[in-house]
Design a protein around this motif. Structure first.
Motif, short mmCIF file in Angstrom:
data_model
loop_
_atom_site.label_atom_id
_atom_site.label_comp_id
_atom_site.label_asym_id
_atom_site.label_seq_id
_atom_site.Cartn_x
_atom_site.Cartn_y
_atom_site.Cartn_z
N GLU A 124 -38.81 -0.84 41.43
CA GLU A 124 -38.48 0.45 42.44
C GLU A 124 -37.57 1.00 41.84
N PHE A 125 -36.54 0.49 40.75
CA PHE A 125 -36.25 1.34 39.75
C PHE A 125 -36.61 2.68 39.16
N ASP A 126 -37.37 1.98 38.48
CA ASP A 126 -38.94 2.86 37.37
C ASP A 126 -38.99 3.92 38.38
N GLU A 127 -39.85 3.98 39.72
CA GLU A 127 -40.51 4.80 40.78
C GLU A 127 -39.25 5.85 41.43
N ALA A 128 -37.25 5.18 41.02
CA ALA A 128 -36.78 5.94 42.00
C ALA A 128 -36.00 7.25 40.61
N VAL A 129 -35.93 6.25 39.23
CA VAL A 129 -36.22 7.31 38.09
C VAL A 129 -37.13 8.14 37.99
N LEU A 130 -37.71 8.34 38.32
CA LEU A 130 -39.41 9.60 37.88
C LEU A 130 -38.85 10.19 39.40
N LYS A 131 -38.87 9.23 41.04
CA LYS A 131 -38.59 10.59 41.25
C LYS A 131 -37.39 11.61 41.14
N THR A 132 -36.19 11.19 41.09
CA THR A 132 -35.89 12.23 40.49
C THR A 132 -35.95 12.47 39.31
N LEU A 133 -36.67 12.31 38.46
CA LEU A 133 -36.90 13.47 37.05
C LEU A 133 -37.45 14.81 38.01
N GLN A 134 -38.74 14.48 38.84
CA GLN A 134 -39.74 14.82 39.19
C GLN A 134 -39.04 16.15 40.38
N ARG A 135 -38.03 15.64 40.66
CA ARG A 135 -37.91 16.20 42.12
C ARG A 135 -36.73 17.72 41.38
N ASN A 136 -36.30 17.39 40.25
CA ASN A 136 -35.50 18.22 39.42
C ASN A 136 -35.92 19.05 38.71
N ARG A 167 -45.47 6.71 31.72
CA ARG A 167 -46.47 7.04 31.33
C ARG A 167 -46.49 8.86 31.76
N ALA A 168 -45.69 9.10 32.65
CA ALA A 168 -45.85 10.42 33.15
C ALA A 168 -44.80 11.56 32.51
N TYR A 169 -44.43 11.22 31.95
CA TYR A 169 -43.19 11.67 30.41
C TYR A 169 -43.82 10.99 29.11
N LYS A 170 -45.10 10.91 29.18
CA LYS A 170 -45.84 10.75 27.06
C LYS A 170 -45.57 11.74 26.42
N ASN A 171 -44.73 11.02 25.65
CA ASN A 171 -44.20 11.65 24.18
C ASN A 171 -43.34 13.32 24.77
N LYS A 172 -42.39 12.95 26.13
CA LYS A 172 -41.64 13.74 26.08
C LYS A 172 -40.35 13.26 26.74
N ILE A 173 -40.17 11.73 26.19
CA ILE A 173 -38.83 11.34 26.30
C ILE A 173 -38.23 11.29 25.45
N ILE A 174 -37.03 11.49 24.55
CA ILE A 174 -36.29 11.36 22.83
C ILE A 174 -34.85 10.56 23.44
N ASN A 175 -35.21 9.71 22.30
CA ASN A 175 -33.66 8.75 22.81
C ASN A 175 -33.55 9.19 21.09
N ILE A 176 -32.40 8.44 21.00
CA ILE A 176 -31.08 8.75 19.85
C ILE A 176 -30.45 7.60 19.29
N ASN A 206 -30.54 1.70 30.39
CA ASN A 206 -31.32 1.23 30.79
C ASN A 206 -31.98 1.15 30.09
N ILE A 207 -33.07 0.35 29.98
CA ILE A 207 -34.70 0.25 29.58
C ILE A 207 -35.41 1.13 30.57
N VAL A 208 -35.96 2.41 30.09
CA VAL A 208 -36.74 3.40 31.01
C VAL A 208 -38.15 2.50 31.18
N GLY A 209 -38.82 2.75 32.70
CA GLY A 209 -39.69 2.37 33.35
C GLY A 209 -41.33 2.59 32.56
N PRO A 210 -42.23 1.72 32.38
CA PRO A 210 -43.43 2.30 31.83
C PRO A 210 -44.40 3.17 33.60
N LYS A 211 -43.74 3.06 34.64
CA LYS A 211 -44.34 4.53 35.51
C LYS A 211 -43.76 5.74 34.73
N THR A 212 -42.62 5.77 34.46
CA THR A 212 -42.36 7.01 33.92
C THR A 212 -42.28 7.87 32.82
#
Length: 206
Positions: free
Chosen positions: A67-79, A99-108, A91-97
């Motif tokens: 549910e947390f993963d879904e909420a993060v993804l929806k927030t990203l998509q809404r914006n 997959r939706a942003y494959k090679n588009k999430i950067i971390n330091i 926090n750990i980014v969930g698998p659904k997010t």
């Protein structure tokens, strides 16, 4: 112009380095929103001062990880985020997010991956482990996020010397200075479409 979201869980100094780089024209993209891991963090104040929308998506507010993963993804998509930058996000980014942003999430990460990384290795814990091990160099790593903690393809790295009299605090401060240079550089390359992932290798295009 692409839009990117920033996700943070604390004071947001890495976030500020991105705000400053965008403002200075060093990153050819717009910060569309901040997703805060909890309320009351100073990163939210930084967003307010910069006129950036901020939303709190707190893990404990949800029944489970899905549910947390879904909420993060929806927030990203809404914006309408084209890509995502994790800037001190705990926090750990969930698998659904992912997959939706494959090679588009950067971390330091505040060490030289693949050393001193993975589950439990964040913040002060990293610098304590570096000093305890006795290595002569640490540093910062910018990498893409995949479903394993700190294991995505590496974009950029920069070394920082570990001094004999270092404490976790003094080492952290020196690494953080490097983060504030390295992360905007990597995000600028992402915004300009100059990063190409080939297996575990990230090619920086001219």
């Amino acid at each position: 112009m692409l839009k990117f979201a920033v996700m943070a869980s604390g004071g947001g100094t890495d976030f500020q380095s991105l705000i400053d780089a965008v403002s200075a024209g060093k990153i050819n993209a717009e910060i569309c929103c901040l997703i805060a891991g909890k309320p009351g963090i100073y990163a939210i104040e930084r967003a307010r001062k910069a006129g950036i929308a901020a939303e709190v998506v707190q893990k404990k507010e949800f029944a489970g990880a899905d549910e947390f993963d879904e909420a993060v993804l929806k927030t990203l998509q809404r914006n309408q985020a084209d890509f995502v930058v994790l800037a001190g996000y705990l926090n750990i980014v969930g698998p659904k997010t992912i997959r939706a942003y494959k090679n588009k999430i950067i971390n330091i990460h505040p060490a030289l991956i693949p050393s001193f990384c993975g589950m439990g290795m964040y913040g002060k814990h990293v610098h304590e482990a570096v000093i305890d091990y006795g290595v002569k160099y640490s540093g910062a790593t910018v990498h893409f996020v995949n479903e394993e903690a700190d294991a995505g393809p590496i974009i950029m790295q920069e070394t920082v010397p570990v001094l004999e009299n270092d404490t976790p605090e003094t080492l952290a401060a020196r690494v953080l200075e490097t983060e504030h240079i390295l992360l905007p550089k990597a995000v600028a390359l992402m915004a300009d479409g100059k990063l190409r992932v080939e297996g575990r290798t990230v090619r920086i295009l001219k």
